[in-house]
Design an enzyme around this catalytic site. Structure first.
Site, mmCIF file in Angstrom:
data_model
loop_
_atom_site.group_PDB
_atom_site.id
_atom_site.type_symbol
_atom_site.label_atom_id
_atom_site.label_comp_id
_atom_site.label_asym_id
_atom_site.label_seq_id
_atom_site.Cartn_x
_atom_site.Cartn_y
_atom_site.Cartn_z
ATOM 1 N N SER A 1 0.832 -1.201 0.000
ATOM 2 C CA SER A 1 0.000 0.000 0.000
ATOM 3 C C SER A 1 0.861 1.243 0.000
ATOM 4 O O SER A 1 2.084 1.194 0.099
ATOM 5 C CB SER A 1 -0.897 0.003 1.244
ATOM 6 N N LYS A 2 0.204 2.400 -0.113
ATOM 7 C CA LYS A 2 0.910 3.672 -0.115
ATOM 8 C C LYS A 2 1.662 3.874 1.205
ATOM 9 O O LYS A 2 2.691 4.523 1.252
ATOM 10 C CB LYS A 2 -0.081 4.814 -0.344
ATOM 11 N N ARG A 3 1.128 3.323 2.278
ATOM 12 C CA ARG A 3 1.775 3.470 3.586
ATOM 13 C C ARG A 3 3.121 2.761 3.645
ATOM 14 O O ARG A 3 3.989 3.119 4.430
ATOM 15 C CB ARG A 3 0.851 2.926 4.689
ATOM 16 N N SER A 4 3.280 1.741 2.805
ATOM 17 C CA SER A 4 4.528 0.976 2.832
ATOM 18 C C SER A 4 5.683 1.761 2.229
ATOM 19 O O SER A 4 6.841 1.431 2.411
ATOM 20 C CB SER A 4 4.350 -0.338 2.065
#
Length: 474
Positions: free
Chosen positions: A244-247
């Site tokens: 995900s973008k958080r990664s």
């Protein structure tokens, strides 16, 4: 039957690395079978459309070499199909669904729908529309159009990757097909376009698997033959969850901006879910087209590994043509404040054996780009040596190098002559070459003294040796 695939991104943010993989798999499958590959921008969700995203997506495809075969004429070239320019077409097909009894107008308010879902959750039911407007014969004014899902049916299909898949129609929601603003949802526009554009294979991410029964019912309602579906496995983070973008690894543009070669990025992505068999892992795009087989795509998720990407990037960097790398690396050098020299191709021949990305070029060879080096004199002294010995070796090396001609000033020749001279005079390789390398590069870790001298040229090499002697003398 001519194979035809499409890549249909939504311009709602940076292209996900998984989206680029989807484009690649569609491109490879079409090219392998001598078919066509098209690009379609699905921008019907106007509220979520981000300005500039469409341009970024197309720029990434161009940099990656994923060319498409048809589309509207834009300045004499193919442009992508854009769904927001085709809204009247979708409206026409939506009305056909109403007329045939496969869809209905719904005037339920947002408040009612939210309350309905809350009550369903309290009863531990799967949230879905309750059919309140199914038989209400609502006016289309200000309404949304919903697909009428038949009850008590099994919706089955054969997925090219997952095999036989089936869904119970009772678990499928009455999907909104047309919003109150007149724009279609993904589901209606997607099906209409895939049919009209004669798409034979829909290769997309696993997250769209649950939407397939709705799409199959739409094909059935229109009386159209559905394409072959193939749902790609998820890309997982190192922790096991969906990337995900958080990664911090999700945006495709980041990898180009970090200086990964496009062929390395594509090689890495194709191995996220596709197993060619055997031990070989390094492929060019041309080679991938020749060997790609959809049957070898795995069902299970693929783990994203930066270490694997860096390894592949280094392999592709080593194989790249230095002349091609010159234009690619110049923006990265200028960003560091380094002016590309005339012999940049020669520098790249040295660098490409050491680096994985274009952004790393100049880190170990910065000594070529600058006029003055910044290092402490003590660094010139090799282990088990001393200042006087280092000074002596540099003086003798300077005298020897001065006698060499410009024709002899190449890495291989310098290495051969210097090593022979050191051996003849029993000067010791470490005691002689260590201070020479530091004098030329100013670093403890850098290319060897022969490569460094060749890159600097005779005049600058002699000057730097002289400077090192002066540092040891002060």
């Amino acid at each position: 039957m001519k194979i035809k695939t499409r890549f249909a991104p939504s311009p709602t943010g940076h292209l996900h690395i998984g989206g680029l993989r989807t484009a690649l798999f569609n491109f490879l499958f079409a090219r392998h079978h001598g078919g066509a590959f098209i690009v379609r921008i699905e921008d019907t969700d106007r509220a979520r459309t981000v300005p500039g995203t469409q341009e970024e997506i197309l720029a990434i495809l161009k940099r990656a070499g994923l060319t498409y075969d048809e589309g509207p004429d834009v300045d004499g070239k193919y442009g992508p199909y854009v769904q927001s320019e085709r809204t009247e077409l979708y409206r026409k097909y939506a009305e056909k669904l109403v007329a045939s009894g496969h869809a209905y107008w719904c005037l339920c308010s947002v408040e009612r729908l939210e309350k309905m879902r809350e009550e369903q959750k309290k009863r531990s039911e799967m949230p879905k529309y309750d059919g309140h407007c199914r038989d209400a014969h609502c006016s289309p004014e200000g309404a949304v159009l919903r697909l009428k899902i038949p009850a008590g049916r099994t919706i089955a299909f054969n997925d090219a990757i997952r095999g036989d898949v089936s869904f119970a129609s009772n678990d499928v929601d009455d999907q909104v097909l047309l919003k109150s603003d007149g724009f279609p949802t993904y589901h209606l526009a997607n099906i209409v376009d895939d049919h009209l554009m004669e798409i034979t294979h829909v290769i997309r991410g696993e997250e769209w698997l649950s939407s397939t029964p709705k799409h199959l019912l739409l094909y059935e309602a229109f009386g159209w033959k559905p394409p072959t579906f193939a749902h790609l496995p998820l890309i997982l983070s190192g922790e096991g969850g969906k990337l995900s973008k958080r990664s911090g690894h999700a945006a495709a543009i980041d990898y180009f901006e970090q200086g990964y070669l496009s062929e390395a990025i594509l090689n890495f992505l194709v191995l996220l879910g596709w197993n060619p068999g055997g031990e070989r892992e390094v492929y060019s795009l041309k080679e991938l087209i020749e060997v790609f087989d959809l049957a070898k795509v795995n069902k299970s998720g693929a783990v994203f590994s930066l270490d694997k990407l860096d390894w592949l990037a280094h392999e592709h960097m080593k194989q790249a043509d230095p002349k091609r790398l010159v234009k690619l690396v110049e923006p990265f050098l200028k960003k560091k404040g380094l002016e590309p020299p005339r012999n940049l191709a020669d520098i790249l021949r040295v660098e490409q054996q050491r680096v994985a990305t274009l952004s790393e070029v100049g880190e170990e060879t910065q000594f070529v780009f600058v006029d003055e080096l910044n290092y402490k004199p003590a660094l010139l002294v090799a282990k088990k040596s001393n200042t006087e010995e280092a000074k002596d070796r540099l003086g003798k090396t300077q005298a020897f190098l001065t006698k060499l001609s410009e024709k002899e000033w190449g890495t291989a020749t310098l290495e051969k002559k210097l090593l022979a001279w050191i051996k003849e005079h029993t000067l010791g390789n470490s005691q002689t070459l260590w201070p020479l390398r530091v004098a030329l590069t100013g670093r403890e870790k850098s290319p060897g003294p022969f490569e460094a001298a060749a890159l600097l040229g005779k005049e600058r090499t002699i000057e730097r040796v002289e400077d090192a002697i002066q540092r040891l003398s002060s």
